[in-house]
Design an enzyme around this catalytic site. Structure first.
Site, PDB file in Angstrom:
ATOM      1  N   THR A  48      -0.248   1.454 -20.844  1.00 13.04           N
ATOM      2  CA  THR A  48      -0.387   2.777 -21.458  1.00 13.04           C
ATOM      3  C   THR A  48      -1.404   3.594 -20.667  1.00 13.04           C
ATOM      4  O   THR A  48      -2.145   3.069 -19.844  1.00 13.04           O
ATOM      5  CB  THR A  48      -0.889   2.677 -22.910  1.00 13.04           C
ATOM      6  OG1 THR A  48      -2.201   2.114 -22.875  1.00 13.04           O
ATOM      7  CG2 THR A  48       0.025   1.832 -23.774  1.00 13.04           C
ATOM      8  N   ASP A 103      -8.754   4.147 -31.051  1.00 17.94           N
ATOM      9  CA  ASP A 103     -10.003   4.802 -30.629  1.00 17.94           C
ATOM     10  C   ASP A 103     -11.161   3.809 -30.758  1.00 17.94           C
ATOM     11  O   ASP A 103     -11.345   3.205 -31.813  1.00 17.94           O
ATOM     12  CB  ASP A 103     -10.274   6.015 -31.518  1.00 17.94           C
ATOM     13  CG  ASP A 103      -9.228   7.087 -31.312  1.00 17.94           C
ATOM     14  OD1 ASP A 103      -9.427   7.980 -30.493  1.00 17.94           O
ATOM     15  OD2 ASP A 103      -8.179   6.994 -31.985  1.00 17.94           O
ATOM     16  N   TYR A 149      -4.105   4.899 -21.788  1.00 16.92           N
ATOM     17  CA  TYR A 149      -5.469   4.471 -22.099  1.00 16.92           C
ATOM     18  C   TYR A 149      -5.818   3.190 -21.336  1.00 16.92           C
ATOM     19  O   TYR A 149      -6.942   3.030 -20.853  1.00 16.92           O
ATOM     20  CB  TYR A 149      -5.636   4.254 -23.613  1.00 16.92           C
ATOM     21  CG  TYR A 149      -7.081   4.020 -23.958  1.00 16.92           C
ATOM     22  CD1 TYR A 149      -7.927   5.083 -24.258  1.00 16.92           C
ATOM     23  CD2 TYR A 149      -7.618   2.744 -23.920  1.00 16.92           C
ATOM     24  CE1 TYR A 149      -9.268   4.863 -24.526  1.00 16.92           C
ATOM     25  CE2 TYR A 149      -8.949   2.519 -24.189  1.00 16.92           C
ATOM     26  CZ  TYR A 149      -9.764   3.578 -24.494  1.00 16.92           C
ATOM     27  OH  TYR A 149     -11.097   3.366 -24.746  1.00 16.92           O
ATOM     28  N   GLU A 199       4.843   1.666 -34.316  1.00 20.81           N
ATOM     29  CA  GLU A 199       3.724   1.850 -33.378  1.00 20.81           C
ATOM     30  C   GLU A 199       2.725   2.822 -33.997  1.00 20.81           C
ATOM     31  O   GLU A 199       3.074   3.948 -34.383  1.00 20.81           O
ATOM     32  CB  GLU A 199       4.177   2.344 -31.999  1.00 20.81           C
ATOM     33  CG  GLU A 199       2.955   2.491 -31.085  1.00 20.81           C
ATOM     34  CD  GLU A 199       3.219   2.497 -29.593  1.00 20.81           C
ATOM     35  OE1 GLU A 199       4.353   2.215 -29.181  1.00 20.81           O
ATOM     36  OE2 GLU A 199       2.254   2.784 -28.853  1.00 20.81           O
TER      37      GLU A 199
HETATM   38  C1  LIG Z   1      -7.486   5.666 -27.528  1.00 16.57           C
HETATM   39  S1  LIG Z   1      -5.969   6.349 -27.975  1.00 16.57           S
HETATM   40  C2  LIG Z   1      -4.774   5.211 -27.304  1.00 16.57           C
HETATM   41  C3  LIG Z   1      -3.397   5.772 -27.284  1.00 16.57           C
HETATM   42  C4  LIG Z   1      -2.303   4.813 -26.767  1.00 16.57           C
HETATM   43  N1  LIG Z   1      -2.047   3.758 -27.717  1.00 16.57           N
HETATM   44  C5  LIG Z   1      -2.664   4.243 -25.422  1.00 16.57           C
HETATM   45  O1  LIG Z   1      -2.890   3.021 -25.343  1.00 16.57           O
HETATM   46  O2  LIG Z   1      -2.715   5.037 -24.445  1.00 16.57           O
HETATM   47  C6  LIG Z   1      -5.869   5.999 -29.717  1.00 16.57           C
HETATM   48  C7  LIG Z   1      -4.834   6.825 -30.421  1.00 16.57           C
HETATM   49  O3  LIG Z   1      -4.749   6.427 -31.786  1.00 16.57           O
HETATM   50  C8  LIG Z   1      -4.537   7.575 -32.563  1.00 16.57           C
HETATM   51  N2  LIG Z   1      -4.973   7.289 -33.948  1.00 16.57           N
HETATM   52  C9  LIG Z   1      -6.247   7.106 -34.362  1.00 16.57           C
HETATM   53  N3  LIG Z   1      -6.279   6.934 -35.688  1.00 16.57           N
HETATM   54  C10 LIG Z   1      -4.992   6.986 -36.120  1.00 16.57           C
HETATM   55  C11 LIG Z   1      -4.385   6.889 -37.389  1.00 16.57           C
HETATM   56  N4  LIG Z   1      -5.125   6.714 -38.502  1.00 16.57           N
HETATM   57  N5  LIG Z   1      -3.044   6.993 -37.481  1.00 16.57           N
HETATM   58  C12 LIG Z   1      -2.304   7.182 -36.360  1.00 16.57           C
HETATM   59  N6  LIG Z   1      -2.819   7.279 -35.118  1.00 16.57           N
HETATM   60  C13 LIG Z   1      -4.149   7.197 -35.004  1.00 16.57           C
HETATM   61  C14 LIG Z   1      -5.379   8.637 -31.869  1.00 16.57           C
HETATM   62  O4  LIG Z   1      -4.989   9.965 -32.179  1.00 16.57           O
HETATM   63  C15 LIG Z   1      -5.169   8.305 -30.412  1.00 16.57           C
HETATM   64  O5  LIG Z   1      -4.115   9.025 -29.824  1.00 16.57           O
END
Ligand SMILES: C[S@@+](CC[C@H](N)C(=O)[O-])C[C@H]1O[C@@H](n2cnc3c(N)ncnc32)[C@H](O)[C@@H]1O
Length: 239
Positions: free
Chosen positions: A217, A143, A219, A69
């Protein structure tokens, strides 16, 4: 590496652009600090050593498959899947420390021994993983970077899909989700360009509705509250 990513100036000194936002939201409590120090130390992947040829060797319990994940946020989906699939080992990457602490806490409370973490960028881990070693990968609501000048920061790109095509085994699955229509189109275009995965949707309901083995989730809840459509994209790795 972390220090470079901690500055907010944007472009790192090397490597891909930073694809995530903040790494911390508030000061950690003493208990959360302990979880981070001790709990995370036990769960962290040691990327300084070669990856074992059999990923099952990374987990304390017996596992048959390994799922990955990417960007688990608050860990709702990761903890649910790890509890529901005790025979699967989970590798999970997230640079947002508050989310990492939640997963360490949740794994400990639920007695899960099938999770290993990298509390940083997944792009540190991908080259470390053997070819065809992962049975399922999730990138859920990465993101969005909606502003035009930020689109280059989006994590799901042709480069990421090419790397996932290398590590996902034939017959394995890739799951992507977003609430941004042009990101969904970009995801589909990147997968189509790579040509290693086939889209599993046969009708609109297949990408409009979240499958039952895919929990909501944090988000996604925000997207629902704010009235945005969600796109649930599932792909099968060709043999
Ligand atoms: C908008 S949030 C969504 C989190 C979760 N998947 C949800 O649906 O609630 C996107 C997440 O991806 C993580 N993320 C972004 N770039 C990443 C990377 N290069 N490697 C790992 N995680 C990353 C961010 O820190 C953030 O917590």
């Amino acid at each position: 590496m972390t220090a470079d990513r901690d500055d907010n100036s944007g472009q790192q000194e090397y490597g891909p652009m930073r694809s995530f936002g903040r790494r911390r939201s508030r000061k950690l409590s003493p208990r959360q600090n302990d979880l981070l120090e001790d709990g995370l130390r036990q769960l962290s992947l040691d990327l300084s050593k070669p990856c074992p040829a059999d990923l099952a060797d990374l987990f304390a319990g017996a596992t048959k498959d390994t799922w990955l994940e990417i960007g688990f946020g608050g860990g709702e989906h990761l903890l649910w899947q790890a509890g529901d699939n005790p025979q699967v080992g989970f590798l999970a990457c997230e640079p947002f420390i508050d989310g990492v602490v939640k997963v360490v806490d949740g794994a400990e409370s639920a007695g899960l021994n099938n999770i290993r973490l990298h509390a940083d960028d997944v792009r540190d881990v991908l080259p470390w993983l053997p070819t065809a070693s992962i049975a399922r990968t999730f990138v859920l609501f990465p993101d969005p970077w909606p502003k035009k000048r930020h689109i280059k920061r989006r994590l799901v790109s042709p480069d990421l899909i090419a790397e996932l095509a290398r590590i996902v085994r034939p017959g394995g699955e890739l799951r992507l989700a977003t609430d941004i229509p042009d990101y969904a189109r970009g995801m589909l275009a990147a997968v189509r360009k790579e040509r290693s995965f086939g889209w599993l949707a046969r009708e609109p309901g297949d990408w409009r509705a979240r499958p039952s083995d895919w929990p909501e989730t944090r988000y996604e809840r925000k997207a629902i509250r704010e009235g945005r459509k969600r796109y649930f994209l599932r792909f099968r790795r060709f043999d």
